[in-house]
Design an enzyme around this catalytic site. Structure first.
Site, PDB file in Angstrom:
ATOM      1  N   HIS A   1      -7.492  -3.829   9.937  1.00  0.00           N
ATOM      2  CA  HIS A   1      -7.215  -3.625   8.514  1.00  0.00           C
ATOM      3  C   HIS A   1      -5.953  -4.358   8.086  1.00  0.00           C
ATOM      4  O   HIS A   1      -5.024  -4.530   8.881  1.00  0.00           O
ATOM      5  CB  HIS A   1      -7.160  -2.135   8.147  1.00  0.00           C
ATOM      6  CG  HIS A   1      -5.980  -1.366   8.636  1.00  0.00           C
ATOM      7  ND1 HIS A   1      -6.024  -0.491   9.697  1.00  0.00           N
ATOM      8  CD2 HIS A   1      -4.703  -1.296   8.177  1.00  0.00           C
ATOM      9  CE1 HIS A   1      -4.843   0.071   9.863  1.00  0.00           C
ATOM     10  NE2 HIS A   1      -4.014  -0.413   8.957  1.00  0.00           N
TER      11      HIS A   1
ATOM     12  N   ASP B   1      -7.655  -1.948  14.177  1.00  0.00           N
ATOM     13  CA  ASP B   1      -9.055  -2.110  13.779  1.00  0.00           C
ATOM     14  C   ASP B   1      -9.255  -3.275  12.814  1.00  0.00           C
ATOM     15  O   ASP B   1     -10.321  -3.441  12.238  1.00  0.00           O
ATOM     16  CB  ASP B   1      -9.594  -0.817  13.155  1.00  0.00           C
ATOM     17  CG  ASP B   1      -8.881  -0.444  11.848  1.00  0.00           C
ATOM     18  OD1 ASP B   1      -7.945  -1.176  11.439  1.00  0.00           O
ATOM     19  OD2 ASP B   1      -9.254   0.572  11.235  1.00  0.00           O
TER      20      ASP B   1
ATOM     21  N   ASP C   1       0.845  -1.199   0.000  1.00  0.00           N
ATOM     22  CA  ASP C   1       0.000   0.000   0.000  1.00  0.00           C
ATOM     23  C   ASP C   1       0.877   1.245   0.000  1.00  0.00           C
ATOM     24  O   ASP C   1       2.110   1.154   0.100  1.00  0.00           O
ATOM     25  CB  ASP C   1      -0.952  -0.012   1.212  1.00  0.00           C
ATOM     26  CG  ASP C   1      -0.265  -0.337   2.526  1.00  0.00           C
ATOM     27  OD1 ASP C   1       0.983  -0.317   2.564  1.00  0.00           O
ATOM     28  OD2 ASP C   1      -0.943  -0.597   3.520  1.00  0.00           O
TER      29      ASP C   1
ATOM     30  N   GLU D   1      -9.633  -0.950   5.069  1.00  0.00           N
ATOM     31  CA  GLU D   1     -10.267  -0.599   6.335  1.00  0.00           C
ATOM     32  C   GLU D   1     -11.532  -1.427   6.550  1.00  0.00           C
ATOM     33  O   GLU D   1     -12.057  -2.025   5.596  1.00  0.00           O
ATOM     34  CB  GLU D   1     -10.607   0.895   6.328  1.00  0.00           C
ATOM     35  CG  GLU D   1      -9.387   1.807   6.289  1.00  0.00           C
ATOM     36  CD  GLU D   1      -8.644   1.873   7.623  1.00  0.00           C
ATOM     37  OE1 GLU D   1      -8.870   1.007   8.500  1.00  0.00           O
ATOM     38  OE2 GLU D   1      -7.818   2.791   7.789  1.00  0.00           O
TER      39      GLU D   1
HETATM   40  C1  GLP Z   1      -0.434   0.677   8.458  1.00  0.00           C
HETATM   41  C2  GLP Z   1      -0.141  -0.152   7.220  1.00  0.00           C
HETATM   42  C3  GLP Z   1      -0.495  -1.600   7.423  1.00  0.00           C
HETATM   43  C4  GLP Z   1       0.083  -2.077   8.732  1.00  0.00           C
HETATM   44  C5  GLP Z   1      -0.508  -1.305   9.878  1.00  0.00           C
HETATM   45  C6  GLP Z   1       0.023  -1.734  11.228  1.00  0.00           C
HETATM   46  O1  GLP Z   1      -1.738   1.135   8.508  1.00  0.00           O
HETATM   47  N1  GLP Z   1      -0.793   0.320   6.071  1.00  0.00           N
HETATM   48  O2  GLP Z   1       0.008  -2.348   6.328  1.00  0.00           O
HETATM   49  O3  GLP Z   1      -0.181  -3.443   8.895  1.00  0.00           O
HETATM   50  O4  GLP Z   1      -0.163   0.058   9.685  1.00  0.00           O
HETATM   51  O5  GLP Z   1       1.179  -1.025  11.541  1.00  0.00           O
HETATM   52  P1  GLP Z   1       2.202  -1.417  12.661  1.00  0.00           P
HETATM   53  O6  GLP Z   1       2.872  -2.649  12.203  1.00  0.00           O
HETATM   54  O7  GLP Z   1       3.153  -0.255  12.749  1.00  0.00           O
HETATM   55  O8  GLP Z   1       1.417  -1.613  13.913  1.00  0.00           O
END
Ligand code: GLP
Length: 250
Positions: free
Chosen positions: A139, A137, A68, A144
């Site tokens: 995602h 949440d 993404d 989302e």
């Molecule tokens: C972002 C990314 C996701 C990731 C999520 C969790 O929103 N787009 O791909 O899984 O954060 O992030 P973290 O690993 O820093 O908790």
């Protein structure tokens, strides 16, 4: 099949994920990795850097796709996911920068960019191993809650909670977190040959419980992983604390 492994530490998860990457690289002639951003994959990238450094692994023949990207950040903006992958992976391993394709967050025609991205993944023969984190949440990528389970790569609006969670990468200022993004869709993610989800800390415990034990539903996009034949979920004790079952502790 979804296998849950409870690990002692993120470093431990990094070593197991490193084994999974090494297995794909050893098995496939032109391997294709799906790289995730956010902090959860960092121990994996530390491990890949270590293995390339001691010559036990080479990513020179590997290609990679990003999951993404924020919309409205240039690719050389240090907060873009492309820049993060350049820093965390390309700069520390022998994965060529030219072999990495990310979604262009500055594209003028975002729909065309998303179609071209799907085509590039197909032309590469599909993703062999996709790394994933999960939002609090539920995602995955930036899909989302409410995202259709058959969604493809597309623009999305970020949920307020995600912008809040990610404000730590933007000087703690939620206003600086872009409101829109591009993301591989859930169906796109499910086409990868193998999925590896990493989650650490108590803030992920409910999302992990839903991922493993909840019904498949759009409210928790991560539950779609239950429909994939080859998924490994690596969690520390805190992230796995609400699970009734764990297949193994490593
Ligand atoms: C972002 C990314 C996701 C990731 C999520 C969790 O929103 N787009 O791909 O899984 O954060 O992030 P973290 O690993 O820093 O908790």
């Amino acid at each position: 099949m979804l296998r849950v492994v409870v690990v002692d530490s993120p470093e431990h998860a990094g070593r197991l994920a490193g084994d999974a990457v090494a297995a794909v690289v050893g098995r496939v002639q032109r391997p294709v990795l799906g790289l995730a951003t956010g902090s959860s994959p960092w121990p994996v990238y530390d491990e890949l850097a270590r293995r390339v450094d001691d010559s036990s692994l080479s990513l020179a023949q590997t290609r990679a796709f990003l999951l993404d990207e924020y919309l409205g950040l240039l690719s050389d903006d240090p907060r873009s996911y492309r820049a993060e992958i350049e820093r965390e992976v390309v700069g520390r391993t022998d994965l060529p920068s030219t072999a990495v394709r990310g979604l262009d967050g500055a594209a003028s025609d975002v729909e065309a960019e998303c179609c071209a991205y799907e085509r590039s993944i197909r032309d590469a023969g599909g993703i062999d191993l996709q790394l994933l984190g999960v939002g609090s949440d539920g995602h995955i990528g930036f899909n989302e809650p409410g995202s259709p389970l058959d969604s493809r790569t597309r623009p999305m609006e970020l949920a307020p909670r995600t912008r809040q969670d990610n404000a730590r990468f933007f000087d703690g200022d939620v206003e600086q977190v872009p409101a829109h993004c591009l993301t591989q869709g859930i169906a796109t993610i499910l086409e990868a040959g193998e999925l590896l989800l990493l989650a650490f800390g108590g803030s992920k415990a409910e999302a992990i419980r839903q991922a493993v034990e909840g019904p498949v539903c759009e409210r928790w996009p991560v539950t779609a992983l239950q429909r994939h034949p080859h998924v490994t979920v690596l969690v520390d004790r805190a992230a796995g604390s609400l699970l009734e079952r764990a297949d193994s502790t490593a």
